[in-house]
Design a protein around this motif. Structure first.
Motif, short mmCIF file in Angstrom:
data_model
loop_
_atom_site.label_atom_id
_atom_site.label_comp_id
_atom_site.label_asym_id
_atom_site.label_seq_id
_atom_site.Cartn_x
_atom_site.Cartn_y
_atom_site.Cartn_z
N ALA A 148 37.62 70.87 77.61
CA ALA A 148 38.06 71.91 76.68
C ALA A 148 38.20 71.40 75.25
O ALA A 148 38.01 72.16 74.30
CB ALA A 148 39.38 72.50 77.15
N SER A 149 38.50 70.14 75.07
CA SER A 149 38.77 69.63 73.72
C SER A 149 37.50 69.51 72.88
O SER A 149 37.55 69.68 71.66
CB SER A 149 39.49 68.29 73.77
OG SER A 149 38.65 67.31 74.37
N LEU A 150 36.36 69.24 73.49
CA LEU A 150 35.14 69.08 72.72
C LEU A 150 34.73 70.37 72.00
O LEU A 150 34.50 70.34 70.78
CB LEU A 150 34.01 68.57 73.62
CG LEU A 150 32.77 68.07 72.92
CD1 LEU A 150 33.10 66.92 71.98
CD2 LEU A 150 31.74 67.64 73.93
N PRO A 151 34.64 71.52 72.67
CA PRO A 151 34.32 72.74 71.91
C PRO A 151 35.38 73.11 70.89
O PRO A 151 35.05 73.61 69.80
CB PRO A 151 34.22 73.83 72.99
CG PRO A 151 34.07 73.12 74.27
CD PRO A 151 34.66 71.77 74.09
N ILE A 152 36.62 72.87 71.19
CA ILE A 152 37.69 73.18 70.24
C ILE A 152 37.58 72.27 69.01
O ILE A 152 37.77 72.72 67.88
CB ILE A 152 39.07 73.06 70.91
CG1 ILE A 152 39.23 74.20 71.91
CG2 ILE A 152 40.19 73.07 69.89
CD1 ILE A 152 40.45 74.10 72.79
N PHE A 153 37.24 71.02 69.21
CA PHE A 153 37.05 70.08 68.10
C PHE A 153 35.90 70.55 67.20
O PHE A 153 36.03 70.57 65.98
CB PHE A 153 36.79 68.68 68.64
CG PHE A 153 36.47 67.68 67.57
CD1 PHE A 153 37.46 67.19 66.73
CD2 PHE A 153 35.17 67.23 67.38
CE1 PHE A 153 37.16 66.28 65.73
CE2 PHE A 153 34.86 66.33 66.39
CZ PHE A 153 35.86 65.85 65.57
N ILE A 163 40.48 65.69 83.08
CA ILE A 163 39.10 66.17 83.04
C ILE A 163 39.04 67.53 82.35
O ILE A 163 38.15 67.79 81.53
CB ILE A 163 38.52 66.24 84.47
CG1 ILE A 163 38.36 64.82 85.01
CG2 ILE A 163 37.18 66.97 84.47
CD1 ILE A 163 37.99 64.77 86.47
N GLU A 164 39.99 68.41 82.63
CA GLU A 164 40.03 69.72 81.97
C GLU A 164 40.22 69.58 80.47
O GLU A 164 39.60 70.28 79.68
CB GLU A 164 41.14 70.58 82.57
CG GLU A 164 40.85 71.03 83.99
CD GLU A 164 42.06 71.67 84.64
OE1 GLU A 164 43.15 71.69 84.00
OE2 GLU A 164 41.93 72.15 85.76
N PHE A 165 41.09 68.65 80.08
CA PHE A 165 41.31 68.41 78.65
C PHE A 165 40.04 67.90 77.99
O PHE A 165 39.68 68.35 76.89
CB PHE A 165 42.45 67.41 78.44
CG PHE A 165 42.65 67.05 77.00
CD1 PHE A 165 43.27 67.93 76.13
CD2 PHE A 165 42.19 65.84 76.50
CE1 PHE A 165 43.45 67.61 74.80
CE2 PHE A 165 42.35 65.51 75.17
CZ PHE A 165 42.98 66.40 74.31
N ALA A 166 39.33 66.98 78.65
CA ALA A 166 38.10 66.44 78.08
C ALA A 166 37.05 67.54 77.92
O ALA A 166 36.34 67.58 76.91
CB ALA A 166 37.57 65.32 78.95
#
Length: 172
Positions: free
Chosen positions: A35-40, A30-33
């Motif tokens: 955090a990954s969207l803004p980084i993408f 859940i943390e990866f999901a």
């Protein structure tokens, strides 16, 4: 037959719900999901910005090269001076034309610097007269590389450079 308290289905579900807040399985997914969207998006925006800056620098280089051709009073071998400037600009901007860019070059003859900035100009088809002040405009219009720019109201990107040259004085 009497049922024991342990076998009641609703009690078993209730116990699971009580232990759920302490269960940490899947937390990293859940943390990866999250955090990954803004980084993408930051990654895509960086790529878009870098490509846009590259196009802008290319337009600047094309304008400088075309302005050198506009300084002389020598008429081009074929076509008009604006056509020659467009050919020079296309040499530099040809890569961007392959991705859907349109390149336009316009030439205005102001005759003198005192007329510059006013509506006292004429659309020039030739090199102008001796000592005339000529303004060339190179404009590149192209779609954004990613769809990210259209989210901010910019479906197409416009890059423009104006350069002003004064024709050489005629010597008699």
């Amino acid at each position: 037959m009497k049922r024991s308290v342990r076998s009641w289905p609703c009690l078993s579900a209730w116990r699971r719900l009580r232990t759920l807040p302490r269960d940490e399985r899947g937390a990293s997914a859940i943390e990866f999901a999250l955090a990954s969207l803004p980084i993408f998006f930051l990654f895509i925006a960086t790529i878009e910005f870098a490509l846009d800056m590259t196009v802008d620098v290319t337009v600047q280089i094309a304008a400088q090269a075309a302005s050198r051709a506009g300084l002389t009073m020598t008429a081009p071998a074929t076509g008009t001076r604006a056509t020659q400037a467009e050919q020079i600009a296309t040499q530099y901007l040809g890569t961007w034309k392959n991705v859907g860019a349109t390149v336009t070059v316009t030439q205005l003859d102001y005759v003198a610097f005192s007329n510059f900035g006013s509506s006292t100009y004429k659309a020039a088809n030739g090199p102008g007269n001796c000592g005339d002040v000529e303004m060339y405009t190179i404009q590149v219009t192209m779609p954004a590389f990613t769809g990210l720019a259209s989210w901010f109201g910019m479906p197409t990107l416009n890059f423009q450079r104006n350069y002003i040259v004064q024709n050489e004085e005629c010597t008699s």
